[in-house]
Design a protein around this motif. Structure first.
Motif, mmCIF file in Angstrom:
data_model
loop_
_atom_site.group_PDB
_atom_site.id
_atom_site.type_symbol
_atom_site.label_atom_id
_atom_site.label_comp_id
_atom_site.label_asym_id
_atom_site.label_seq_id
_atom_site.Cartn_x
_atom_site.Cartn_y
_atom_site.Cartn_z
ATOM 1 N N ASP A 59 2.231 -39.417 32.714
ATOM 2 C CA ASP A 59 2.168 -40.243 33.920
ATOM 3 C C ASP A 59 0.766 -40.812 34.106
ATOM 4 O O ASP A 59 0.223 -40.826 35.219
ATOM 5 N N PHE A 65 14.896 -38.341 34.546
ATOM 6 C CA PHE A 65 13.690 -38.842 35.197
ATOM 7 C C PHE A 65 12.638 -37.743 35.181
ATOM 8 O O PHE A 65 12.641 -36.840 36.005
ATOM 9 N N ARG A 69 6.389 -39.523 32.310
ATOM 10 C CA ARG A 69 6.338 -40.362 31.129
ATOM 11 C C ARG A 69 5.186 -39.913 30.242
ATOM 12 O O ARG A 69 4.036 -39.873 30.667
ATOM 13 N N SER A 84 2.861 -40.610 27.039
ATOM 14 C CA SER A 84 2.434 -41.759 26.233
ATOM 15 C C SER A 84 1.445 -41.329 25.171
ATOM 16 O O SER A 84 0.519 -40.555 25.446
ATOM 17 N N PRO A 127 5.240 -45.217 24.607
ATOM 18 C CA PRO A 127 5.752 -44.462 25.735
ATOM 19 C C PRO A 127 7.004 -43.676 25.349
ATOM 20 O O PRO A 127 7.843 -44.174 24.607
ATOM 21 N N PHE A 156 10.088 -42.122 27.098
ATOM 22 C CA PHE A 156 10.855 -41.990 28.337
ATOM 23 C C PHE A 156 11.787 -40.781 28.242
ATOM 24 O O PHE A 156 11.940 -40.198 27.175
ATOM 25 N N GLY A 157 12.425 -40.484 29.363
ATOM 26 C CA GLY A 157 13.317 -39.319 29.424
ATOM 27 C C GLY A 157 14.359 -39.262 28.320
ATOM 28 O O GLY A 157 14.662 -38.200 27.801
ATOM 29 N N SER A 185 12.570 -37.769 25.543
ATOM 30 C CA SER A 185 11.770 -36.552 25.718
ATOM 31 C C SER A 185 12.606 -35.352 26.128
ATOM 32 O O SER A 185 12.216 -34.219 25.880
ATOM 33 N N GLN A 232 12.740 -38.635 18.987
ATOM 34 C CA GLN A 232 11.780 -39.474 19.706
ATOM 35 C C GLN A 232 11.746 -40.909 19.168
ATOM 36 O O GLN A 232 11.108 -41.768 19.761
ATOM 37 N N THR A 246 9.114 -51.031 23.196
ATOM 38 C CA THR A 246 8.782 -50.024 24.193
ATOM 39 C C THR A 246 9.766 -50.061 25.362
ATOM 40 O O THR A 246 9.410 -49.808 26.488
ATOM 41 N N GLY A 247 10.999 -50.371 25.082
ATOM 42 C CA GLY A 247 12.023 -50.239 26.113
ATOM 43 C C GLY A 247 12.544 -51.535 26.711
ATOM 44 O O GLY A 247 13.512 -51.513 27.451
#
Ligand SMILES: *[C@@H]1O[C@H](CO)[C@@H](O)[C@H](O)[C@H]1NC(C)=O
Ligand SMILES: *[C@@H]1O[C@H](CO)[C@@H](O)[C@H](O)[C@H]1NC(C)=O
Ligand SMILES: *[C@@H]1O[C@H](CO)[C@@H](O)[C@H](O)[C@H]1NC(C)=O
Length: 425
Positions: A252, A328, A331, A333, A343, A345-346, A349, A387, A406-407
């Motif tokens: 974060d 959630f 984050r 990185s 990054p 994300f959930g 991860s 990942q 990156t999403g």
């Protein structure tokens, strides 16, 4: 367990050999489906007469079982491809010569490279031969029809298949070597030595494109959504791909590493299911994640990890909020060279094994792990396939760069499982 047979026959300095391939002669790229095996979490491509080979980002050669009943040609020891194949030494396999005397011809030396299974850690010897491999030509949108080409590969005994998915007949190495699958596609098809990998998390198919060019899913060019790229690095003698996190790791936005750990060397592995962190990196990583979840009031969510779980931090499924990009959570990185960040994300991860308890999907690297890293000599992080799922990764051998999304594509509802494998009429 298969014992490495490494015979000393020829000793030639290989430093003068450039085991790299150049391409881009205006040919067509090749596409294949990438199938995830539910049991092993390995990914395969059906390129050997429709039979699957396991993708291995750190494998320098292509190897597969050879039909004992059918004769095959064997390359000679002084063949340049033989020397290239011997340039990379599997962990625990001593530097040796290039082959062994041919029993049928005393004046001939047969090339016997050392195919390596990075899942089991086993190494064998096999004849270096040529086989036909096939995939579809593509314009980046659809398959356009099958293409067959001759590749230099190593035979391997059936015993070397241990730990691979049922039905897989070998390994397609994707590493930095002229004998890896992408380089052989580049050399035979006249395309760039570059490939795009989009691993799907669900049981359906992801996609790989060899030779560069665009990649479309649902009519959208996700290759244009590559947000970032970073330089590929070399790491010791490994033919695999490494990147550098010069600014460490943040959660974060708060830097948790490096301190004395900087800069972090990060490897990429498709035969490691979950990202492995070296012990000195793992402990602060887990502690900071745990404390931060506690600040979020999530400590109450912690549940004991299920038996046989490789993970340390697990949470109560009914209390962990779910968002579009997975659970959630903080984050994570990786702060890479050149100011870009990777990054996590959930969805990349936190994993729910068998629809059970969600757990933080990072594990502690074992000393002297199967990838052959000794204590302390290991890279700080080895990014595992979980990942890398639902991202587009583009490895460009010529520019020595790794590009990744990156999403943004996920925001548009596009995933790696959406490539259109229907051949146009
Ligand atoms: C080419 O694509 C078609 C259609 O998706 C598929 O059925 C076929 O197996 C592919 N051929 C090869 C060699 O991958
Ligand atoms: C998870 O939370 C629910 C709702 O509070 C509770 O009923 C359940 O027992 C918890 N599960 C575990 C494994 O702690
Ligand atoms: C997939 O490609 C085929 C052939 O070009 C096309 O007819 C079909 O509409 C495409 N499907 C989707 C969902 O875009």
């Amino acid at each position: 367990m298969w014992q490495p047979k490494c015979l000393i026959l020829v000793a030639v300095s290989l430093s003068v050999l450039a085991c790299t391939a150049a391409g881009d002669g205006g040919g067509r790229s090749l596409v294949t489906a990438v199938t995830k095996d539910a049991t092993t979490s390995l990914y395969t491509i059906p390129v050997k007469s429709g039979r699957p080979l396991v993708l291995d980002l750190s494998g320098p050669i292509v190897w597969s079982t050879c039909d004992d009943g059918a004769p095959h040609d064997t390359l000679e020891c002084n063949n340049i491809d033989c020397m290239c194949a011997h340039r990379f030494h599997p962990p625990s396999c001593p530097h040796t010569g290039y082959g062994m005397p041919d029993v049928h011809n005393p004046y001939r030396c047969k090339c016997t490279p050392h195919p390596h299974n990075s899942v089991s850690g086993d190494t064998a010897s096999g004849d270096m031969t040529r086989v036909a491999l096939s995939a579809n030509a593509t314009d980046g949108m659809n398959p356009l029809g099958p293409v067959s080409f001759t590749a230099v590969t190593s035979c391997a005994p059936d015993t070397l298949l241990q730990g691979l998915p049922v039905g897989a007949v070998g390994v397609a190495g994707l590493a930095r070597s002229s004998l890896a699958f992408p380089a052989q596609v580049a050399g035979t098809q006249g395309v760039a030595n570059s490939f795009a990998l989009c691993l799907s998390s669900s049981p359906g198919n992801g996609v790989a494109i060899f030779g560069g060019g665009p990649l479309f899913v649902l009519g959208q060019p996700i290759s244009e959504m590559l947000g970032s790229n970073t330089h590929l690095r070399k790491y010791k003698d490994s033919p695999g791909y490494y990147i550098m996190a010069s600014k460490g790791i943040t959660m974060d936005g708060v830097q948790i590493l490096p301190g004395e750990h900087a800069p972090l060397t990060i490897g990429l592995s498709t035969t490691t299911p979950y990202t492995e962190l070296r012990s000195d990196v793992y402990r602060p990583f887990i502690n900071v994640f745990d404390q931060a979840m506690e600040c979020w009031g999530a400590a109450a969510l912690r549940v004991p990890f299920p038996a046989a779980s490789p993970f340390e931090l697990c949470y109560n499924n009914s209390k962990l909020p779910q968002k579009r990009f997975g659970f959630f959570v903080l984050r994570i990185s990786l702060m890479l060279d050149g100011g870009t960040s990777w990054p996590v994300f959930g969805m990349n991860s936190v994993v729910r094994l068998n629809r059970g308890t969600p757990c933080l999907a990072f594990v502690e690297m074992k000393a002297g792990n199967k990838a052959g890293y000794g204590d302390g000599a290991a890279p700080a992080v080895v990014i595992g396939s979980f990942q890398m799922e639902n991202m587009l990764l583009v490895i460009d051998e010529e520019k020595q760069t790794l590009g990744f999304t990156t999403g943004q594509h996920l925001n548009n509802g596009l995933s790696c499982g959406h490539f259109n494998f229907t051949m146009p009429a």
